[in-house]
Scaffold this active site. Sequence first.
Site, PDB file in Angstrom:
ATOM      1  N   LYS A  62       0.833  -1.207   0.000  1.00 51.45           N
ATOM      2  CA  LYS A  62       0.000   0.000   0.000  1.00 51.45           C
ATOM      3  C   LYS A  62       0.865   1.254   0.000  1.00 51.45           C
ATOM      4  CE  LYS A  62      -3.631   2.471   2.496  1.00 51.45           C
ATOM      5  NZ  LYS A  62      -4.711   2.389   3.499  1.00 51.45           N
ATOM      6  N   HIS A 104     -11.167 -28.888 -36.519  1.00 50.25           N
ATOM      7  CA  HIS A 104     -12.098 -27.786 -36.254  1.00 50.25           C
ATOM      8  C   HIS A 104     -13.195 -28.186 -35.266  1.00 50.25           C
ATOM      9  CE1 HIS A 104      -9.966 -25.570 -39.230  1.00 50.25           C
ATOM     10  NE2 HIS A 104     -10.390 -26.314 -40.241  1.00 50.25           N
TER      11      HIS A 104
END
Length: 544
Positions: free
Chosen positions: A142, A298
């Site tokens: 932080k 495919h």
Amino acid sequence: MAADVKIGRALISVTDKTGVVDFARALVDDFGVEIISTGGTAKAIEAAGVPVTPIEEFTGYPEMMDGRVKTLHPKVHGALLCRRDSEEHMAQASEHDIKMIDLVAVNLYEFEKTVASPDVTFADAIEHIDIGGPSMLRSAAKNNDSVTVVCDPSDYAMVLDEMHRHKGATTLGTRRRLAAKTYTRTAAYDTAISTWLNSYLAEEAPEASASAAFVPPAAIDLHLEKVEDLRYGENPHQAAAVYRFADEFGNFASSANPLVGAKQIQGKPLSYNNLLDADAAWNAVREFDEPAAIILKHQNPCGSAVAKTVTEAYDRAFACDPKSAYGGIIALNREVPLELVEHFADRDKLFVEVLIAPSFTDEALERLSRRKNLRVLETGGADGHAHLEARTVDGGMLVQAVDTVSEDPSTFTFPTTRKPTDKEMDDLLFAWRVVKTVKSNAILIAKDQSGIGMGPGQPNRVDSALFACERAEETCKRMGVEAGGFAAASDAFFPFRDNVDVLAAHGVTAIIQPGGSMRDEESIQACDDHGVAMVFTGARHFRH
């Protein structure tokens, strides 16, 4: 706040002590940094002759409660969170004798490794939940304007290198990148804990059982780790990468032998489309207990077969549609012998994008090595599927239980006058396993436990049936065998009898489908009119 912040004091507390002594020594010897440390880390640093201040000396409080409380102290978190550019903050720090800490090097208790053990107890798991470590990391991250935070030993060298180049300081950009990495780590850590605890509670629930159905939870936390960047996505203008589930989340949508995690023995890097097709092929071939081969193109299995040996299964799968097999994916559920490689590489001269199997003989690998660009994946096994699967949609994610073929044939119903023969039933069960891997609306024509005709993804089921039958007839003609005697599987019920009429007209003698249409009687009557046997499974297998 200045972009460069010189390191004067560092707090080091690590579970993974890789490189930590050398890191501490460099901080002291090269930059005169004061080292504060805890427990085992302090002992390791001190034993190496590096000056270290124990945490209890720094805070004025001893470690207590079996080490649960040692860094949870204002002199630690005040030192990390104090804004150096705030006169008020600095005055309060001075008033309470809080000395600034400029660098934190912390890695966490090995919670994920602990709960991965099958023998772990609830108490052991709880004790391996780190509290002080994540708290220090978050506080330091932080306040990245002033504090350098290091959660990964692999970053020690980078930090030292930057300090050498900046007279003992780190840059703001580096501190912020390290802060971002830290929050990623603490988020994953918390998610691992919540995932484990929710799993524990589910197992302990009175209603839980091994056969219990998947109940979607109120929230799902995941952590994915990048495996590699891909050259591009489905098309060259799309950026792409492949990620794997972090170890503690592997049970979310991973099997015991997942595609992502398979060993790539040789070949070019896998593409986005390679991975999609390999996943579909790998899942399809694992539907079978007997030796099986799937050739996929495919997203649809253009060749499929089972046989007494995996080589014979490949031969029969290839015979289903040699033209479509070109440039496809071959998936096998048994070890690959040299004979199989010789068949597709030498006899059939088949171009293959990916070959995936549990293992390969040494002779097979030697022959495969002549095809430098062929991607060869070894999974180590073929047992089981993942329990869950997920797909992203705009704004969210769809999650469902994996569709595994688990119907018991003893629960099937046989509504037609003629019942299937034993041979027809074998073909029907084979077709039923394959059709679930074909895009809906799906029809699969089988003969002698080979998928010789496929009708995938048509907007209406009649077109799928017609397309599958025509391909089956072409296959028989090419192979020089008599057409007819076909078994057909449909992934969903027939809404009208026209599906049966088309199939019967093209030599289908047995049909397997879910049943459940309001017009089932029409389909049953059509079967009786044509002398076709039909089986209802009671389960649908759409694949979108």
